[in-house]
Design a protein around this motif. Structure first.
Motif, PDB file in Angstrom:
ATOM      1  N   ARG A  18       0.810  -1.219   0.000  1.00 36.73           N
ATOM      2  CA  ARG A  18       0.000   0.000   0.000  1.00 36.73           C
ATOM      3  C   ARG A  18       0.847   1.274   0.000  1.00 36.73           C
ATOM      4  O   ARG A  18       0.316   2.383  -0.129  1.00 36.73           O
ATOM      5  CB  ARG A  18      -0.897  -0.025   1.236  1.00 36.73           C
ATOM      6  CG  ARG A  18      -2.000   1.011   1.229  1.00 36.73           C
ATOM      7  CD  ARG A  18      -2.915   0.847   2.427  1.00 36.73           C
ATOM      8  NE  ARG A  18      -3.874   1.951   2.516  1.00 36.73           N
ATOM      9  CZ  ARG A  18      -4.850   2.012   3.398  1.00 36.73           C
ATOM     10  NH1 ARG A  18      -5.013   1.033   4.268  1.00 36.73           N
ATOM     11  NH2 ARG A  18      -5.670   3.046   3.422  1.00 36.73           N
TER      12      ARG A  18
ATOM     13  N   LEU B 111      -4.051  -5.132  -3.215  1.00 36.71           N
ATOM     14  CA  LEU B 111      -4.909  -4.168  -2.522  1.00 36.71           C
ATOM     15  C   LEU B 111      -6.389  -4.484  -2.725  1.00 36.71           C
ATOM     16  O   LEU B 111      -7.196  -4.345  -1.801  1.00 36.71           O
ATOM     17  CB  LEU B 111      -4.603  -2.750  -3.001  1.00 36.71           C
ATOM     18  CG  LEU B 111      -3.180  -2.246  -2.750  1.00 36.71           C
ATOM     19  CD1 LEU B 111      -3.036  -0.809  -3.242  1.00 36.71           C
ATOM     20  CD2 LEU B 111      -2.827  -2.333  -1.274  1.00 36.71           C
ATOM     21  N   LEU B 112      -6.750  -4.911  -3.909  1.00 33.09           N
ATOM     22  CA  LEU B 112      -8.155  -5.191  -4.191  1.00 33.09           C
ATOM     23  C   LEU B 112      -8.647  -6.423  -3.434  1.00 33.09           C
ATOM     24  O   LEU B 112      -9.843  -6.554  -3.146  1.00 33.09           O
ATOM     25  CB  LEU B 112      -8.364  -5.381  -5.694  1.00 33.09           C
ATOM     26  CG  LEU B 112      -8.130  -4.136  -6.561  1.00 33.09           C
ATOM     27  CD1 LEU B 112      -8.355  -4.457  -8.028  1.00 33.09           C
ATOM     28  CD2 LEU B 112      -9.042  -2.987  -6.117  1.00 33.09           C
ATOM     29  N   LYS B 113      -7.745  -7.328  -3.100  1.00 33.42           N
ATOM     30  CA  LYS B 113      -8.113  -8.519  -2.327  1.00 33.42           C
ATOM     31  C   LYS B 113      -8.041  -8.276  -0.824  1.00 33.42           C
ATOM     32  O   LYS B 113      -8.499  -9.104  -0.038  1.00 33.42           O
ATOM     33  CB  LYS B 113      -7.171  -9.675  -2.699  1.00 33.42           C
ATOM     34  CG  LYS B 113      -7.289 -10.147  -4.134  1.00 33.42           C
ATOM     35  CD  LYS B 113      -6.253 -11.210  -4.428  1.00 33.42           C
ATOM     36  CE  LYS B 113      -6.285 -11.623  -5.897  1.00 33.42           C
ATOM     37  NZ  LYS B 113      -5.207 -12.615  -6.198  1.00 33.42           N
TER      38      LYS B 113
ATOM     39  N   ARG C 285     -11.708   3.036  -0.657  1.00 30.17           N
ATOM     40  CA  ARG C 285     -10.255   2.981  -0.866  1.00 30.17           C
ATOM     41  C   ARG C 285      -9.919   2.139  -2.103  1.00 30.17           C
ATOM     42  O   ARG C 285      -8.997   2.458  -2.859  1.00 30.17           O
ATOM     43  CB  ARG C 285      -9.563   2.391   0.361  1.00 30.17           C
ATOM     44  CG  ARG C 285      -9.594   3.269   1.596  1.00 30.17           C
ATOM     45  CD  ARG C 285      -8.716   4.503   1.414  1.00 30.17           C
ATOM     46  NE  ARG C 285      -8.561   5.224   2.664  1.00 30.17           N
ATOM     47  CZ  ARG C 285      -9.424   6.103   3.145  1.00 30.17           C
ATOM     48  NH1 ARG C 285     -10.538   6.361   2.466  1.00 30.17           N
ATOM     49  NH2 ARG C 285      -9.209   6.728   4.288  1.00 30.17           N
ATOM     50  N   LYS C 286     -10.652   1.067  -2.283  1.00 31.92           N
ATOM     51  CA  LYS C 286     -10.404   0.224  -3.454  1.00 31.92           C
ATOM     52  C   LYS C 286     -10.741   0.974  -4.742  1.00 31.92           C
ATOM     53  O   LYS C 286     -10.030   0.858  -5.745  1.00 31.92           O
ATOM     54  CB  LYS C 286     -11.213  -1.060  -3.350  1.00 31.92           C
ATOM     55  CG  LYS C 286     -10.728  -1.986  -2.232  1.00 31.92           C
ATOM     56  CD  LYS C 286     -11.497  -3.298  -2.208  1.00 31.92           C
ATOM     57  CE  LYS C 286     -10.966  -4.203  -1.108  1.00 31.92           C
ATOM     58  NZ  LYS C 286     -11.664  -5.506  -1.067  1.00 31.92           N
TER      59      LYS C 286
ATOM     60  N   ALA D  47      -8.004   3.323  -5.366  1.00 32.43           N
ATOM     61  CA  ALA D  47      -6.838   2.589  -5.866  1.00 32.43           C
ATOM     62  C   ALA D  47      -6.966   2.324  -7.366  1.00 32.43           C
ATOM     63  O   ALA D  47      -5.994   2.456  -8.121  1.00 32.43           O
ATOM     64  CB  ALA D  47      -6.669   1.286  -5.106  1.00 32.43           C
TER      65      ALA D  47
END
Length: 339
Positions: free
Chosen positions: A262, A301-303, A310-311, A314
Motif C-alpha cells: 500500500r 490491494l483489491l483482495k 479505498r479500493k 486505488a
C-alpha cells in the motif's frame, strides 16, 4: 499528598517539543488538567529555534512534576527516546506537543488497564482544528485482545483497514516500552514501535471513547506537499513487513504484505491531495515511478480488507492520477473555506 494519591502509580507523559510555541501551552495545560492525580510530564525540547524552550522552562519553574530535557535537534524519535531514559512512571504515555487531551484521558486509560488486568490500553482520537474539548462518546464499546497473537492480528487488521498506528492515544506498562527504542532519523516511527510494544503485551484493551485531539493545522506533516522525508514510509513499511513475516498466526503476515504493497498508493494519494514539494526536480518522474509500483500491487490491494472507497480510489489512481486529483483538491478547498 493525600493517601488516595500516594497509592496511585505514577504515569509519565513524554512530550517531544520542536518549534511549537504557538500551541505548547494548550498541550501542557491539558495534561495538567488531568483528573488522574499522579503524573509527571517530560518535555523534551528538540533544538527548537522559537520560544518553545522558554515556555518549557516556565512550566518547569512552576510545576515540580515537570522535567525538561534540552537537546540538539534529532527528530521526534530521538526526543521520545531521551524521554524514555529518564521516565520514572510505572506507566508511560506519549503526547505530541501541538495536540491536546481531555481531562479524563489518563484516568480512563488507567481504569481500563486495572479493570481488565491489561498491559496497555487505548482510547479513540480525532483530528480537530478547534479548541480543547471534552470526551466524546461514553466509551461503551470495549474490546479486549488476549495473548500476543490475537493482539497483533487485531492491530494489523485495524492498521490495514484504517491506517491507525498512533501511540499517543495509548498507555503502556513502563517495563514494556522502556525496553524498546524508536528508530531515529526517520518519520512514521510509530508504526513498528507500536507493533513491538504490543508484541510484548499479554492483554490489550481498547475503548471508542474519544479523549485525544490531533491538531490538524496547515503545517502538519499530513497537510503539506509530499517531501523527500515522506518516502521514509518505505522504511516503516519494510520494517513492519519483516516483523510480520515471522508470524504464523492468523492473517498477521498477510496484513504485513498488504501494508507494504500500500505504500505507493498512500504516497500517490498524498500527491493527488496536496501536490509535490520543490524538493523533487521533476515530480512527473516520481509520479510515474509510484504509479508503476502501485499498478504492480493493485491486485493485492483489491483482495485486501480495505474499505470499498479505498479500493475505488486505488483503481482510479492506477488508471491516472489526474482522475482523482481535481476531485480531491476540490474537497480540500471546500474544507478550507468551511473551517
Amino acid at each position: 499528598m493525600s493517601d488516595q494519591t500516594m497509592h496511585r502509580p505514577l504515569i509519565s507523559v513524554i512530550v517531544p517539543v520542536y518549534n511549537v510555541a504557538a500551541y505548547l501551552r494548550r498541550c501542557v495545560d491539558s495534561i495538567f488538567a488531568q483528573t488522574y492525580p499522579c503524573i509527571e510530564v517530560i518535555l523534551v525540547n528538540d533544538g527548537s529555534t522559537d520560544d518553545s524552550l522558554v515556555i518549557c522552562r516556565e512550566y518547569e519553574r512552576l510545576c515540580p512534576n515537570i522535567k525538561v530535557i534540552d537537546k540538539p535537534n534529532g527528530g521526534q524519535s530521538s526526543a521520545r527516546n531521551a524521554g524514555l531514559k529518564i521516565a520514572e512512571g510505572e506507566y508511560i504515555g506519549f503526547v505530541d506537543s501541538d495536540d491536546w487531551v481531555t481531562p479524563d484521558m489518563y484516568a480512563t486509560l488507567y481504569g481500563l488497564i486495572k479493570k481488565y488486568d491489561a498491559d496497555a490500553a487505548q482510547i479513540a482520537e480525532i483530528m480537530s482544528r478547534g479548541k480543547v474539548g471534552r470526551s466524546l462518546r461514553e466509551g461503551k464499546n470495549i474490546k479486549i485482545a488476549d495473548g500476543r497473537d490475537a493482539i497483533l492480528e487485531n492491530f494489523m487488521y485495524v492498521f490495514t483497514h484504517s491506517g491507525d498506528f498512533s501511540i499517543c492515544n495509548c498507555l503502556f506498562r513502563a517495563d514494556i516500552v522502556k525496553n524498546i527504542s524508536f528508530r531515529e532519523g526517520k518519520v512514521f516511527e510509530d508504526v513498528d514501535y507500536k507493533y513491538r510494544a504490543l508484541a510484548a503485551c499479554r492483554r490489550f484493551v481498547t475503548s471508542d471513547k474519544v479523549c485525544y485531539f490531533y491538531f490538524q493545522h496547515d503545517s502538519s506533516t499530513i497537510n503539506t506537499k509530499l517531501r523527500r522525508k515522506d518516502l521514509d514510509l518505505y522504511d516503516a513499511a519494510e520494517e513492519l513487513y519483516q516483523l510480520t513475516q515471522s508470524e504464523s498466526y492468523g492473517h498477521i503476515s498477510a496484513y504485513g504484505r498488504v501494508k507494504k504493497a500500500r505504500t505507493a498508493f498512500t504516497l500517490l494519494c498524498r500527491i493527488a491531495y496536496y501536490g509535490v514539494s520543490d524538493e523533487f526536480d521533476d515530480p512527473r518522474v516520481l509520479i510515474k515511478r509510484l504509479t508503476a509500483e502501485h499498478r504492480a500491487n493493485l491486485g493485492t490491494l483489491l483482495k485486501a480488507p480495505l474499505p470499498l472507497n479505498r479500493k475505488l480510489l486505488a483503481l482510479l489512481l492506477a488508471a491516472n492520477i489526474n482522475l482523482v486529483r481535481l476531485p480531491l483538491r476540490a474537497v480540500r478547498f471546500n474544507r478550507r473555506i468551511n473551517r
